[in-house]
Design an enzyme around this catalytic site. Structure first.
Site, PDB file in Angstrom:
ATOM      1  CB  CYS A 158      -1.777   4.503   4.572  1.00  0.00           C
ATOM      2  SG  CYS A 158      -3.273   4.032   3.674  1.00  0.00           S
ATOM      3  CB  SER A 159      -0.656   0.408   6.628  1.00  0.00           C
ATOM      4  OG  SER A 159      -1.677   1.050   7.363  1.00  0.00           O
ATOM      5  CB  CYS A 160      -4.889  -0.512   2.310  1.00  0.00           C
ATOM      6  SG  CYS A 160      -5.426   1.207   2.488  1.00  0.00           S
ATOM      7  CB  CYS A 200      -0.919   0.034   1.213  1.00  0.00           C
ATOM      8  SG  CYS A 200      -1.887   1.563   1.228  1.00  0.00           S
TER       9      CYS A 200
HETATM   10 FE    FE Z   1      -3.225   2.026   2.905  1.00  0.00          FE
END
Ligand code: FE
Length: 206
Positions: free
Chosen positions: A112-114, A109
């Site tokens: 961000c951190s999906c 991602c």
């Molecule tokens: Fe993300």
């Protein structure tokens, strides 16, 4: 491969600081009565034990032994995964991407951190790190090498950028020599990293 033993030089000082900030925030919110530490612990426990990569491993193992399920998974991953009982937040819209000898899939991602929580649990620290997020796109082969994965030159590496709307599950290749293994034994070969694409499924013990 665990998040601690690959060769990136991630910024552990930053993690330490983040950890402190999270703790400070938690105590302030608790003092003010906004959060219940017991409920918070239960939530964290849920994502550390009940929900985790063992769920994804069951999905992949099923796909390895059941061609009809595999086809369903590749056609409509959300529904196929939900049919095994894995559904919930951050996994509403899933896409499964299958590795083949000619193509390896890697998930990141960049924003961000999906991450697909219902099948993989919470993302590892390195997944959220700036170096992984930027380099996975720029130099996926180099990132894989850092994780100890060296693929033949003819294997194309396809990078999938997760979003809040769509999360990916890599379907790793079934290792050779596993023909006689049942679904449960197969699941034990399927690591978290193999479903992110930073690893491969483990080889069976000789
Ligand atoms: Fe993300």
């Amino acid at each position: 491969m665990s998040e601690h033993d690959h060769k990136h030089s991630h910024d552990h000082s930053e993690l330490g600081e983040m950890d402190l900030r999270v703790r400070a925030l938690e105590s302030v919110l608790t003092q003010k009565g906004y959060i219940d530490p017991v409920a918070l612990d239960r939530l964290i426990d849920t994502y550390q034990t009940r929900i985790g990569p063992h769920n994804g491993a069951r999905v992949v193992a099923r796909a390895w032994v059941d061609p009809a399920f595999r086809a369903r998974l590749l056609r409509d991953a959300s529904a196929a995964i939900a049919s095994l009982g894995y559904a919930g937040r951050q996994g509403e819209h899933m896409q499964a991407v299958a590795n083949t000898p000619g193509r390896h899939n890697l998930v990141v991602c960049t924003l961000c951190s999906c991450y697909p929580w219902p099948v993989l649990g919470l993302p590892p620290t390195w997944y959220k790190s700036a170096p992984y997020r930027s380099r996975a796109v720029r130099d996926p082969r180099g990132v894989l090498a850092d994780f100890g994965v060296v693929l033949p030159e003819y294997t194309e590496i396809r990078v999938w950028d997760s979003t809040a709307e769509l999360r990916y599950l890599v379907l790793p290749e079934r290792p050779a020599g596993t023909e006689s293994m049942d679904e449960e034994a197969l699941a034990s070969l399927i690591t978290r990293d193999s479903m992110i694409g930073t690893g491969l499924a483990l080889k069976p013990a000789p």
